[in-house]
Design a protein around this motif. Structure first.
Motif, PDB file in Angstrom:
ATOM      1  N   LEU A  30      56.170  59.618  39.851  1.00 17.47           N
ATOM      2  CA  LEU A  30      56.948  60.095  40.990  1.00 17.47           C
ATOM      3  C   LEU A  30      55.976  60.552  42.071  1.00 17.47           C
ATOM      4  N   TRP A  31      55.997  59.846  43.160  1.00 17.42           N
ATOM      5  CA  TRP A  31      55.251  60.204  44.363  1.00 17.42           C
ATOM      6  C   TRP A  31      56.282  60.217  45.471  1.00 17.42           C
ATOM      7  N   PRO A  32      56.783  61.399  45.860  1.00 14.40           N
ATOM      8  CA  PRO A  32      57.915  61.487  46.791  1.00 14.40           C
ATOM      9  C   PRO A  32      57.776  60.672  48.075  1.00 14.40           C
ATOM     10  N   PRO A  33      56.610  60.613  48.730  1.00 17.52           N
ATOM     11  CA  PRO A  33      56.545  59.791  49.950  1.00 17.52           C
ATOM     12  C   PRO A  33      56.880  58.314  49.703  1.00 17.52           C
ATOM     13  N   ALA A  34      56.565  57.787  48.522  1.00 12.55           N
ATOM     14  CA  ALA A  34      56.886  56.389  48.225  1.00 12.55           C
ATOM     15  C   ALA A  34      58.398  56.196  48.100  1.00 12.55           C
ATOM     16  N   VAL A  35      59.070  57.195  47.551  1.00 13.48           N
ATOM     17  CA  VAL A  35      60.526  57.113  47.437  1.00 13.48           C
ATOM     18  C   VAL A  35      61.145  57.181  48.827  1.00 13.48           C
ATOM     19  N   ARG A  36      60.696  58.118  49.612  1.00 16.35           N
ATOM     20  CA  ARG A  36      61.292  58.361  50.930  1.00 16.35           C
ATOM     21  C   ARG A  36      60.959  57.254  51.936  1.00 16.35           C
ATOM     22  N   ARG A  37      59.698  56.918  52.027  1.00 18.74           N
ATOM     23  CA  ARG A  37      59.264  55.966  53.055  1.00 18.74           C
ATOM     24  C   ARG A  37      59.461  54.507  52.657  1.00 18.74           C
ATOM     25  N   HIS A  38      59.239  54.213  51.380  1.00 17.80           N
ATOM     26  CA  HIS A  38      59.247  52.814  50.940  1.00 17.80           C
ATOM     27  C   HIS A  38      60.465  52.468  50.075  1.00 17.80           C
ATOM     28  N   ARG A  39      61.353  53.428  49.903  1.00 14.86           N
ATOM     29  CA  ARG A  39      62.586  53.234  49.132  1.00 14.86           C
ATOM     30  C   ARG A  39      62.306  52.779  47.698  1.00 14.86           C
ATOM     31  N   GLU A  40      61.280  53.341  47.101  1.00 15.87           N
ATOM     32  CA  GLU A  40      60.942  53.023  45.710  1.00 15.87           C
ATOM     33  C   GLU A  40      61.700  53.987  44.797  1.00 15.87           C
ATOM     34  N   TYR A  41      63.024  53.810  44.785  1.00 17.87           N
ATOM     35  CA  TYR A  41      63.911  54.738  44.083  1.00 17.87           C
ATOM     36  C   TYR A  41      63.722  54.717  42.569  1.00 17.87           C
ATOM     37  N   TRP A  42      63.183  53.631  42.042  1.00 16.94           N
ATOM     38  CA  TRP A  42      62.959  53.572  40.601  1.00 16.94           C
ATOM     39  C   TRP A  42      62.057  54.705  40.118  1.00 16.94           C
ATOM     40  N   ARG A  43      61.230  55.224  40.994  1.00 17.23           N
ATOM     41  CA  ARG A  43      60.309  56.292  40.603  1.00 17.23           C
ATOM     42  C   ARG A  43      61.044  57.549  40.142  1.00 17.23           C
ATOM     43  N   LEU A  44      62.302  57.723  40.566  1.00 18.07           N
ATOM     44  CA  LEU A  44      63.103  58.868  40.132  1.00 18.07           C
ATOM     45  C   LEU A  44      63.497  58.744  38.661  1.00 18.07           C
ATOM     46  N   LEU A  45      63.256  57.602  38.064  1.00 16.22           N
ATOM     47  CA  LEU A  45      63.470  57.382  36.628  1.00 16.22           C
ATOM     48  C   LEU A  45      62.169  57.044  35.907  1.00 16.22           C
ATOM     49  N   SER A  46      61.368  56.176  36.519  1.00 22.06           N
ATOM     50  CA  SER A  46      60.180  55.655  35.830  1.00 22.06           C
ATOM     51  C   SER A  46      59.137  56.732  35.549  1.00 22.06           C
ATOM     52  N   TYR A  47      59.145  57.818  36.317  1.00 18.60           N
ATOM     53  CA  TYR A  47      58.173  58.891  36.071  1.00 18.60           C
ATOM     54  C   TYR A  47      58.326  59.456  34.659  1.00 18.60           C
ATOM     55  N   GLY A  48      59.527  59.352  34.096  1.00 11.61           N
ATOM     56  CA  GLY A  48      59.780  59.862  32.750  1.00 11.61           C
ATOM     57  C   GLY A  48      59.262  58.958  31.646  1.00 11.61           C
ATOM     58  N   LEU A  49      58.796  57.773  31.999  1.00 12.26           N
ATOM     59  CA  LEU A  49      58.256  56.850  30.999  1.00 12.26           C
ATOM     60  C   LEU A  49      56.756  57.002  30.812  1.00 12.26           C
ATOM     61  N   ILE A  50      56.099  57.781  31.672  1.00 11.37           N
ATOM     62  CA  ILE A  50      54.645  57.937  31.577  1.00 11.37           C
ATOM     63  C   ILE A  50      54.296  59.410  31.392  1.00 11.37           C
ATOM     64  N   HIS A  51      53.160  59.645  30.793  1.00  6.48           N
ATOM     65  CA  HIS A  51      52.728  61.011  30.469  1.00  6.48           C
ATOM     66  C   HIS A  51      51.261  61.215  30.824  1.00  6.48           C
ATOM     67  N   ALA A  52      50.891  62.466  30.970  1.00  9.40           N
ATOM     68  CA  ALA A  52      49.533  62.799  31.390  1.00  9.40           C
ATOM     69  C   ALA A  52      48.499  62.446  30.324  1.00  9.40           C
ATOM     70  N   ASP A  53      48.867  62.659  29.064  1.00 12.48           N
ATOM     71  CA  ASP A  53      47.937  62.391  27.966  1.00 12.48           C
ATOM     72  C   ASP A  53      48.717  62.294  26.660  1.00 12.48           C
ATOM     73  N   GLY A  54      48.004  62.042  25.575  1.00 14.21           N
ATOM     74  CA  GLY A  54      48.638  61.879  24.274  1.00 14.21           C
ATOM     75  C   GLY A  54      49.378  63.109  23.788  1.00 14.21           C
ATOM     76  N   MET A  55      48.849  64.287  24.056  1.00 17.39           N
ATOM     77  CA  MET A  55      49.503  65.518  23.607  1.00 17.39           C
ATOM     78  C   MET A  55      50.820  65.738  24.354  1.00 17.39           C
ATOM     79  N   HIS A  56      50.809  65.498  25.653  1.00 18.09           N
ATOM     80  CA  HIS A  56      52.024  65.591  26.463  1.00 18.09           C
ATOM     81  C   HIS A  56      53.088  64.644  25.903  1.00 18.09           C
ATOM     82  N   LEU A  57      52.704  63.409  25.635  1.00 16.17           N
ATOM     83  CA  LEU A  57      53.608  62.411  25.078  1.00 16.17           C
ATOM     84  C   LEU A  57      54.109  62.839  23.697  1.00 16.17           C
ATOM     85  N   PHE A  58      53.198  63.304  22.841  1.00 13.05           N
ATOM     86  CA  PHE A  58      53.576  63.687  21.480  1.00 13.05           C
ATOM     87  C   PHE A  58      54.604  64.816  21.481  1.00 13.05           C
ATOM     88  N   PHE A  59      54.360  65.883  22.223  1.00 12.81           N
ATOM     89  CA  PHE A  59      55.289  67.015  22.206  1.00 12.81           C
ATOM     90  C   PHE A  59      56.668  66.623  22.731  1.00 12.81           C
TER      91      PHE A  59
END
Length: 194
Positions: A30-59
């Motif tokens: 999720l990078w808000p300017p991309a959603v607002r300026r470029h209409r990349e609305y998928w980012r409002l969902l896709s951000y939940g599919l990625i994680h900062a690291d393995g521990m973040h993902l595991f928990f």
């Protein structure tokens, strides 16, 4: 438990791919300017599919495994197979919208992870079974006590804003999970208050 496993499998697969592919991560985060300026609305969902690291993902996936299966059984009885996906995806969107609105013009703001959606599932479970025992680092406590402590901690940390974690998403996700269950089964709120 198939829906829970699909959500976990999809999230783990995409997160692992993004750990090794910076371009994929940049496309999904999720990078808000991309959603607002470029209409990349998928980012409002896709951000939940990625994680900062393995521990973040595991928990997140560990919590989703235990609470997701409980909520999947209950919601499937109440709403059919769409119940858990509605709670999870609704929590994902509801948890990020306040951050998106606040940072929509901030080119340095990024957010990722399924924590808001997982908080929605977790708190739906807390409202469903407030007396259930939850183990936090092997320490048993009633779900309701954990829920209150979690909200207090997230609220405090959100005010500090110094650890690069979107605690606001935790709070809004938790709120969405509670609201979802309260609307689905109002008697749960009455039972909790007595």
């Amino acid at each position: 438990m198939i829906v829970t496993l699909i959500l976990i499998g999809l999230t783990v697969a995409v997160s692992l791919a993004a750990f090794n592919d910076a371009r994929l991560k940049q496309k999904l985060i999720l990078w808000p300017p991309a959603v607002r300026r470029h209409r990349e609305y998928w980012r409002l969902l896709s951000y939940g599919l990625i994680h900062a690291d393995g521990m973040h993902l595991f928990f997140n996936m560990f919590t989703l495994f235990f609470f997701g299966r409980q909520m999947e059984i209950y919601l499937t009885m109440k709403m059919g197979i769409v119940g858990l996906p509605l709670l999870y995806v609704g929590g994902l969107i509801a948890s990020i919208l306040p951050s998106y609105v606040k940072h929509q013009n901030d080119p340095s703001y990024y957010s990722l992870g399924a924590s808001g959606a997982v908080a929605a599932v977790l708190f739906a479970g807390v409202l469903l079974r407030p007396g259930a025992t939850i183990y936090v680092f092997f320490i048993p406590m009633p779900a309701l006590v954990f829920g209150i402590a979690y909200i207090a901690y997230s609220w405090y940390m959100d005010r500090q804003s110094n650890d690069n974690i979107n605690h606001s998403a935790h709070l809004w996700g938790a709120g969405f999970g509670l609201m979802f269950m309260a609307l689905l089964e109002p008697a749960l709120v009455g039972r909790l208050l007595h």
